[in-house]
Design an enzyme around this catalytic site. Structure first.
Site, PDB file in Angstrom:
ATOM      1  CG  ASP A   1      -1.903  -2.904   1.841  1.00 35.69           C
ATOM      2  OD1 ASP A   1      -2.176  -2.156   2.795  1.00 35.69           O
ATOM      3  OD2 ASP A   1      -1.532  -4.082   1.992  1.00 35.69           O
TER       4      ASP A   1
ATOM      5  NE  ARG B   1      -0.272  -4.264  -1.802  1.00 35.88           N
ATOM      6  CZ  ARG B   1       0.701  -3.361  -1.813  1.00 35.88           C
ATOM      7  NH1 ARG B   1       1.822  -3.608  -1.160  1.00 35.88           N
ATOM      8  NH2 ARG B   1       0.581  -2.233  -2.489  1.00 35.88           N
TER       9      ARG B   1
ATOM     10  CG  HIS C   1       8.566  -3.947  -0.835  1.00 34.91           C
ATOM     11  ND1 HIS C   1       7.311  -3.438  -0.521  1.00 34.91           N
ATOM     12  CD2 HIS C   1       8.339  -5.008  -1.642  1.00 34.91           C
ATOM     13  CE1 HIS C   1       6.384  -4.177  -1.113  1.00 34.91           C
ATOM     14  NE2 HIS C   1       6.988  -5.137  -1.792  1.00 34.91           N
TER      15      HIS C   1
ATOM     16  NE  ARG D   1       5.632  -8.937   0.818  1.00 31.91           N
ATOM     17  CZ  ARG D   1       4.792  -7.932   1.085  1.00 31.91           C
ATOM     18  NH1 ARG D   1       4.384  -7.148   0.100  1.00 31.91           N
ATOM     19  NH2 ARG D   1       4.387  -7.710   2.313  1.00 31.91           N
TER      20      ARG D   1
ATOM     21  CB  CYS E   1       5.451   2.705   0.582  1.00 32.28           C
ATOM     22  SG  CYS E   1       6.653   1.530   1.225  1.00 32.28           S
TER      23      CYS E   1
END
Length: 288
Positions: free
Chosen positions: A79, A104, A178, A149, A281
């Site tokens: 990612d 992550r 997000h 998040r 992103c």
């Protein structure tokens, strides 16, 4: 690659401003775990296709006259291609990311190391935050997302780091986990003569009622995007104030942008959407 419209800016009155971005080639892209509704490890992914689509986005930025820096991909961190989550940068200060999910977490130090090596003042985060994925600079304000998040405490930390007004917004649809999946920043921080004319597009149902009221008050001229266009990550886009790079599947949003005098530039990142990411992103803005 997508071919940007190079007609004179005077035709629309929109002015393209130079941008500097950080990207990461998806050489190790795959979906091997599930931390958002878009990810399904049982479905095959095509790393070579992801790289080709990413290259089209990179080439588009270069063709539009923007600068793109690269961070080296790290094996085992698929990612990392979603560089927007790696931090938030204003005036040469890089507020680092502290990821919610363990898969992550190692990305945070990797990005902070890159910032430090490239001349940015690095601020280590205390609170959980996922960088420009949840923090969007809109004129003199920072819109800050929470709900899935980044924590609300990170909004306070962000305010302390940058000394800017931070507007908290709560996301309620897990598909739009997000802030940059539900809001697109369209206009430059400043227009001609230093006049602020920031504006956005957003997906109303991605937010709770209180947040919708805040957005309606702050941005009465915002573009309201349909659920259909939101669902193809149409809002996960990048804008230089005139050219707006969007998914080719966001047909309604494309038409709305043209009506407002923007120039949509279509780039397909459908393979990277399998990991829950799109154009924005993959794009972290570096503001010196």
């Amino acid at each position: 690659m997508a071919t940007p419209n190079t007609a004179p800016a005077i035709e629309t009155g929109r002015i393209a401003q130079h941008r500097t971005y950080l990207m990461c080639r998806p050489e190790h892209f795959t979906v091997s775990y599930r931390i958002n509704p878009w990810m399904e490890p049982a479905n095959p992914t095509d790393t070579a296709l992801a790289v080709r689509q990413w290259q089209s986005l990179y080439d588009t930025y270069i063709a539009l006259g923007h600068d793109v820096h690269l961070i080296d991909p790290i094996e085992g961190l698929p990612d990392m291609v979603y560089t927007a989550n790696g931090g938030f940068v204003i005036d040469g200060v890089a507020y680092g990311a502290k990821f919610r999910f363990q898969e992550r977490v190692p990305e945070g130090p990797a990005f902070m190391e890159w910032f430090g090596e490239n001349g940015f003042q690095v601020v280590d985060p205390v609170e959980v935050n996922e960088g420009e994925g949840d923090f969007l600079l809109v004129g003199s304000k920072v819109l800050a997302g929470t709900g899935f998040r980044s924590t609300g405490d990170s909004h306070r930390e962000l305010r302390d780091v940058f000394g800017k007004e931070v507007v908290s917004l709560t996301l309620v649809d897990p598909r739009f986990y997000h802030l940059d999946t539900a809001i697109a920043v369209l206009d430059p921080v400043e227009g001609p003569g230093g006049v602020e004319r920031a504006n956005i597009a957003y997906l109303p149902h991605a937010f709770d009622e209180a947040s919708r009221a805040v957005l309606e008050d702050l941005y009465p001229d915002a573009i309201l995007v349909s659920d259909a266009d939101g669902a193809v990550f149409g809002l996960n886009s990048a804008s230089d104030g005139r050219n707006v790079i969007i998914s080719p599947r966001a047909k309604g949003f494309e038409a709305q942008l043209r009506e407002r005098g923007y120039t949509p530039v279509l780039v397909d990142l459908s393979e990277l959407l399998l990991g829950g990411g799109g154009i924005k992103c993959c794009t972290l803005e570096l503001r010196r």
